[in-house]
Each structure stands twice: as structure tokens, then as C-alpha cells.
Design a protein around this motif. Structure first.
Motif, PDB file in Angstrom:
ATOM      1  N   THR A 150      22.580  -9.245 -29.884  1.00  0.00           N
ATOM      2  CA  THR A 150      21.748  -8.249 -29.212  1.00  0.00           C
ATOM      3  C   THR A 150      20.425  -8.076 -29.947  1.00  0.00           C
ATOM      4  O   THR A 150      19.516  -7.419 -29.449  1.00  0.00           O
ATOM      5  CB  THR A 150      22.473  -6.891 -29.162  1.00  0.00           C
ATOM      6  OG1 THR A 150      22.863  -6.521 -30.491  1.00  0.00           O
ATOM      7  CG2 THR A 150      23.708  -6.975 -28.283  1.00  0.00           C
ATOM      8  N   GLN A 151      20.319  -8.655 -31.125  1.00  0.00           N
ATOM      9  CA  GLN A 151      19.093  -8.596 -31.917  1.00  0.00           C
ATOM     10  C   GLN A 151      18.176  -9.745 -31.514  1.00  0.00           C
ATOM     11  O   GLN A 151      18.617 -10.876 -31.331  1.00  0.00           O
ATOM     12  CB  GLN A 151      19.433  -8.703 -33.407  1.00  0.00           C
ATOM     13  CG  GLN A 151      18.250  -8.568 -34.340  1.00  0.00           C
ATOM     14  CD  GLN A 151      18.668  -8.727 -35.800  1.00  0.00           C
ATOM     15  OE1 GLN A 151      19.830  -9.019 -36.081  1.00  0.00           O
ATOM     16  NE2 GLN A 151      17.749  -8.538 -36.706  1.00  0.00           N
ATOM     17  N   THR A 152      16.885  -9.460 -31.384  1.00  0.00           N
ATOM     18  CA  THR A 152      15.938 -10.518 -31.021  1.00  0.00           C
ATOM     19  C   THR A 152      15.094 -10.911 -32.235  1.00  0.00           C
ATOM     20  O   THR A 152      15.351 -11.918 -32.872  1.00  0.00           O
ATOM     21  CB  THR A 152      15.044 -10.076 -29.853  1.00  0.00           C
ATOM     22  OG1 THR A 152      14.450  -8.809 -30.171  1.00  0.00           O
ATOM     23  CG2 THR A 152      15.854  -9.932 -28.581  1.00  0.00           C
ATOM     24  N   THR A 153      14.084 -10.117 -32.573  1.00  0.00           N
ATOM     25  CA  THR A 153      13.270 -10.429 -33.746  1.00  0.00           C
ATOM     26  C   THR A 153      14.122 -10.343 -35.006  1.00  0.00           C
ATOM     27  O   THR A 153      14.816  -9.363 -35.231  1.00  0.00           O
ATOM     28  CB  THR A 153      12.090  -9.450 -33.859  1.00  0.00           C
ATOM     29  OG1 THR A 153      11.322  -9.510 -32.655  1.00  0.00           O
ATOM     30  CG2 THR A 153      11.209  -9.808 -35.042  1.00  0.00           C
ATOM     31  N   ARG A 154      14.057 -11.370 -35.825  1.00  0.00           N
ATOM     32  CA  ARG A 154      14.887 -11.387 -37.024  1.00  0.00           C
ATOM     33  C   ARG A 154      14.256 -12.279 -38.085  1.00  0.00           C
ATOM     34  O   ARG A 154      13.395 -13.111 -37.794  1.00  0.00           O
ATOM     35  CB  ARG A 154      16.286 -11.905 -36.694  1.00  0.00           C
ATOM     36  CG  ARG A 154      16.301 -13.386 -36.322  1.00  0.00           C
ATOM     37  CD  ARG A 154      17.699 -13.877 -36.026  1.00  0.00           C
ATOM     38  NE  ARG A 154      18.151 -13.399 -34.735  1.00  0.00           N
ATOM     39  CZ  ARG A 154      19.425 -13.331 -34.377  1.00  0.00           C
ATOM     40  NH1 ARG A 154      20.363 -13.672 -35.221  1.00  0.00           N
ATOM     41  NH2 ARG A 154      19.763 -12.920 -33.173  1.00  0.00           N
ATOM     42  N   ARG A 155      14.728 -12.076 -39.314  1.00  0.00           N
ATOM     43  CA  ARG A 155      14.307 -12.952 -40.401  1.00  0.00           C
ATOM     44  C   ARG A 155      15.224 -14.174 -40.457  1.00  0.00           C
ATOM     45  O   ARG A 155      16.305 -14.170 -39.885  1.00  0.00           O
ATOM     46  CB  ARG A 155      14.371 -12.197 -41.730  1.00  0.00           C
ATOM     47  CG  ARG A 155      13.396 -11.044 -41.829  1.00  0.00           C
ATOM     48  CD  ARG A 155      13.601 -10.240 -43.093  1.00  0.00           C
ATOM     49  NE  ARG A 155      14.916  -9.605 -43.115  1.00  0.00           N
ATOM     50  CZ  ARG A 155      15.313  -8.761 -44.064  1.00  0.00           C
ATOM     51  NH1 ARG A 155      14.515  -8.473 -45.066  1.00  0.00           N
ATOM     52  NH2 ARG A 155      16.506  -8.213 -44.022  1.00  0.00           N
ATOM     53  N   PHE A 156      14.778 -15.176 -41.179  1.00  0.00           N
ATOM     54  CA  PHE A 156      15.554 -16.411 -41.315  1.00  0.00           C
ATOM     55  C   PHE A 156      16.583 -16.210 -42.431  1.00  0.00           C
ATOM     56  O   PHE A 156      16.521 -16.834 -43.489  1.00  0.00           O
ATOM     57  CB  PHE A 156      14.598 -17.563 -41.630  1.00  0.00           C
ATOM     58  CG  PHE A 156      15.232 -18.931 -41.568  1.00  0.00           C
ATOM     59  CD1 PHE A 156      16.537 -19.123 -41.146  1.00  0.00           C
ATOM     60  CD2 PHE A 156      14.499 -20.046 -41.945  1.00  0.00           C
ATOM     61  CE1 PHE A 156      17.109 -20.377 -41.095  1.00  0.00           C
ATOM     62  CE2 PHE A 156      15.057 -21.316 -41.904  1.00  0.00           C
ATOM     63  CZ  PHE A 156      16.363 -21.474 -41.477  1.00  0.00           C
ATOM     64  N   ASP A 157      17.562 -15.315 -42.187  1.00  0.00           N
ATOM     65  CA  ASP A 157      18.531 -14.970 -43.223  1.00  0.00           C
ATOM     66  C   ASP A 157      19.452 -16.130 -43.584  1.00  0.00           C
ATOM     67  O   ASP A 157      19.940 -16.214 -44.711  1.00  0.00           O
ATOM     68  CB  ASP A 157      19.373 -13.767 -42.774  1.00  0.00           C
ATOM     69  CG  ASP A 157      18.557 -12.482 -42.721  1.00  0.00           C
ATOM     70  OD1 ASP A 157      17.677 -12.317 -43.583  1.00  0.00           O
ATOM     71  OD2 ASP A 157      18.800 -11.653 -41.831  1.00  0.00           O
ATOM     72  N   ALA A 158      19.709 -17.017 -42.632  1.00  0.00           N
ATOM     73  CA  ALA A 158      20.603 -18.140 -42.910  1.00  0.00           C
ATOM     74  C   ALA A 158      20.045 -19.046 -44.001  1.00  0.00           C
ATOM     75  O   ALA A 158      20.800 -19.745 -44.688  1.00  0.00           O
ATOM     76  CB  ALA A 158      20.849 -18.939 -41.635  1.00  0.00           C
ATOM     77  N   LEU A 159      18.731 -19.014 -44.184  1.00  0.00           N
ATOM     78  CA  LEU A 159      18.109 -19.855 -45.208  1.00  0.00           C
ATOM     79  C   LEU A 159      18.592 -19.474 -46.603  1.00  0.00           C
ATOM     80  O   LEU A 159      18.740 -20.330 -47.476  1.00  0.00           O
ATOM     81  CB  LEU A 159      16.583 -19.730 -45.128  1.00  0.00           C
ATOM     82  CG  LEU A 159      15.767 -20.636 -46.058  1.00  0.00           C
ATOM     83  CD1 LEU A 159      16.004 -22.103 -45.721  1.00  0.00           C
ATOM     84  CD2 LEU A 159      14.279 -20.300 -45.958  1.00  0.00           C
ATOM     85  N   LYS A 160      18.856 -18.177 -46.813  1.00  0.00           N
ATOM     86  CA  LYS A 160      19.336 -17.720 -48.119  1.00  0.00           C
ATOM     87  C   LYS A 160      20.670 -18.380 -48.462  1.00  0.00           C
ATOM     88  O   LYS A 160      20.871 -18.868 -49.581  1.00  0.00           O
ATOM     89  CB  LYS A 160      19.518 -16.199 -48.112  1.00  0.00           C
ATOM     90  CG  LYS A 160      18.322 -15.388 -47.692  1.00  0.00           C
ATOM     91  CD  LYS A 160      18.729 -13.924 -47.540  1.00  0.00           C
ATOM     92  CE  LYS A 160      17.663 -13.094 -46.882  1.00  0.00           C
ATOM     93  NZ  LYS A 160      18.117 -11.704 -46.632  1.00  0.00           N
ATOM     94  N   VAL A 161      21.583 -18.373 -47.490  1.00  0.00           N
ATOM     95  CA  VAL A 161      22.906 -18.954 -47.718  1.00  0.00           C
ATOM     96  C   VAL A 161      22.797 -20.453 -47.960  1.00  0.00           C
ATOM     97  O   VAL A 161      23.447 -21.008 -48.857  1.00  0.00           O
ATOM     98  CB  VAL A 161      23.831 -18.673 -46.514  1.00  0.00           C
ATOM     99  CG1 VAL A 161      25.210 -19.279 -46.744  1.00  0.00           C
ATOM    100  CG2 VAL A 161      23.954 -17.174 -46.279  1.00  0.00           C
ATOM    101  N   TRP A 162      21.961 -21.112 -47.178  1.00  0.00           N
ATOM    102  CA  TRP A 162      21.783 -22.559 -47.319  1.00  0.00           C
ATOM    103  C   TRP A 162      21.264 -22.911 -48.714  1.00  0.00           C
ATOM    104  O   TRP A 162      21.783 -23.814 -49.373  1.00  0.00           O
ATOM    105  CB  TRP A 162      20.807 -23.053 -46.250  1.00  0.00           C
ATOM    106  CG  TRP A 162      20.601 -24.546 -46.262  1.00  0.00           C
ATOM    107  CD1 TRP A 162      21.363 -25.489 -45.660  1.00  0.00           C
ATOM    108  CD2 TRP A 162      19.539 -25.249 -46.936  1.00  0.00           C
ATOM    109  NE1 TRP A 162      20.857 -26.750 -45.900  1.00  0.00           N
ATOM    110  CE2 TRP A 162      19.741 -26.635 -46.684  1.00  0.00           C
ATOM    111  CE3 TRP A 162      18.457 -24.855 -47.716  1.00  0.00           C
ATOM    112  CZ2 TRP A 162      18.887 -27.612 -47.184  1.00  0.00           C
ATOM    113  CZ3 TRP A 162      17.606 -25.829 -48.217  1.00  0.00           C
ATOM    114  CH2 TRP A 162      17.824 -27.189 -47.951  1.00  0.00           C
TER     115      TRP A 162
END
Length: 238
Positions: A103-115
Motif C-alpha cells: 500500500t506504500q508508494t514512495t519509498r527508499r531503496f531499503d533492500a539495498l541495505k540488506v544486499w
């Protein structure tokens, strides 16, 4: 307190009654990487959905979370299509669109941290970090479980331990509540330690949630010593 539910038994019930099985792994989910806790995750593959907060036990900055589903088609329940944003006719299964999974649209690239964390540290190092914070919680448990000035609520399964200071020869919970609030507030105001608190059966307990693998037993034992000292201080002025 940070504990594991019996997944095998629960998954059998959900299967017998054809119920959706959601596993809240926000805090403990990352411990699947460890050898010490792997047995707790037996039957995790029976889950229909799982939540994980990487900013809790994967050592990531806030925010960094994941919502996993067994069948990708179930993301349709949180999908919304708008002509100006993601028109339905432009949908392409081979080109993922995160808007269709949240349901969230604008977001940060949080998956990059885990990668980056997985690439730089790797599973083995992260596993050792997780085992270290659990070891620290167990060390605190063994340090205070036989100390008459402390009452421990549980043996830690993860890296949280709930306990309270107890004044000797005092059996009133209201008194213990006042003492523990005094200890917590005094140590915080003096800049010595920031200790969380919670309630168990309506009574106030202190809580350590240990998430820093660079912490030490010596540091934690020193905080326990300060807790005892503040408990004695309360007794002397009341």
C-alpha cells in the motif's frame, strides 16, 4: 519477551482447519541463519506469510523490513491500480512493480541495505553476531538468576531478558514497582544507562534487548551492579 511458538503444532492446526498461517518473525526471524536456533524454524515452510524486520536483528538502520508470501498471487490483496500511477493495462509479470505489492508508494531503496550487508559480511558473520547477542542475554540470566536481589521472568530464547530488582523482605508488588521505576529513571537521568521496562501480570519489570554484538559481559554486569546500587539507594531514602 522474544520467544518462539511451536510452529509444527500450530501449522498442523492451520492445515486441519484450512486457516491462513502468518509467522511474525519481525524480531526473531533472522535467527534462522544460526545453528543454535535453526531447530525452532522447523515447519516454517508451512507459513503462508512471514514478516521480518531487518532493522531489529539484522543490524540494519531503520527502516528495513520484508513481508514474504508463499504464493505471489496473494499480493493482489494489497494491490491498487490508478490510471496516473500504475494503470492495469501496463501490468507486466516479467517487469516487477513494487506498487503492486504494497500500500506504500514512495519509498527508499531499503533492500539495498540488506544486499550490501550480505555481500560484505556474509551469512557466517551475521550468524555469529546473532549468536553473540543471544549469548550475552544468557550470560545476564545466569548472572542474576540466583541473586536474591533479582527476579528473572524467563530464560532468554533470543536476546531479550526481562527481570526486576527485588528489595529483600518486601512482598508488596507496588513497592517493587516504585523501586524499579526509581532505578530506571535515576540511571537514565545520570547518563549511566538507558534501560527499557515492561509489565508482567501488571507489575513493572526491567528489560534488556541486546542487539549490539560488540557489547560485552563486563559492560552488562556493570549495569547490573548499578541497578543493585540504586536499589539500595532507594531503600536508604524511603
Amino acid at each position: 519477551f522474544g520467544s518462539f511458538d511451536p510452529l509444527t503444532e500450530i501449522s498442523k492446526i492451520s492445515n486441519d482447519y484450512q486457516m491462513w498461517l502468518h509467522v511474525d518473525g519481525a524480531y526473531g526471524g533472522c535467527f534462522v541463519l544460526t545453528d543454535t536456533h535453526k531447530s525452532y524454524f522447523k515447519s516454517i515452510d508451512s507459513a503462508d506469510s512471514i514478516t521480518i524486520d531487518f532493522h531489529k536483528t539484522f543490524f540494519q538502520p531503520v527502516s528495513c523490513s520484508a513481508y514474504l508470501v508463499k504464493d505471489r498471487k496473494n499480493f493482489q490483496y494489497v494491490s491498487y491500480y490508478a490510471d496516473y500511477l500504475n494503470p492495469l493495462e501496463n501490468r507486466d509479470e516479467e517487469r516487477p512493480n513494487l506498487i503492486e505489492k504494497s500500500t506504500q508508494t514512495t519509498r527508499r531503496f531499503d533492500a539495498l541495505k540488506v544486499w550490501f550487508t550480505l555481500k560484505t559480511l556474509g551469512k557466517t558473520t551475521i550468524s555469529k553476531y546473532l549468536e553473540k547477542v543471544h549469548y550475552l542475554a544468557e550470560s545476564v540470566y545466569h548472572k542474576i538468576k540466583d541473586n536474591p536481589h533479582f527476579e528473572v521472568a524467563h530464560k532468554p530464547e533470543l536476546s531479550t531478558i526481562v527481570f526486576r530488582y527485588k528489595s529483600l523482605n518486601v512482598n508488596e508488588n507496588k513497592v517493587h514497582d516504585r523501586v524499579n521505576l526509581f532505578i530506571k529513571n535515576k540511571l537514565y537521568k545520570q547518563g549511566k544507562a538507558s534501560i527499557a521496562s515492561t509489565k508482567l501480570d501488571g507489575n513493572i519489570y526491567l528489560k534488556f534487548t541486546l542487539l549490539n554484538p560488540n557489547n560485552t559481559e563486563e559492560n552488562l554486569f556493570e549495569i547490573l551492579k548499578m541497578i543493585e546500587q540504586k536499589g539500595e539507594q532507594y531503600k536508604s531514602i524511603n
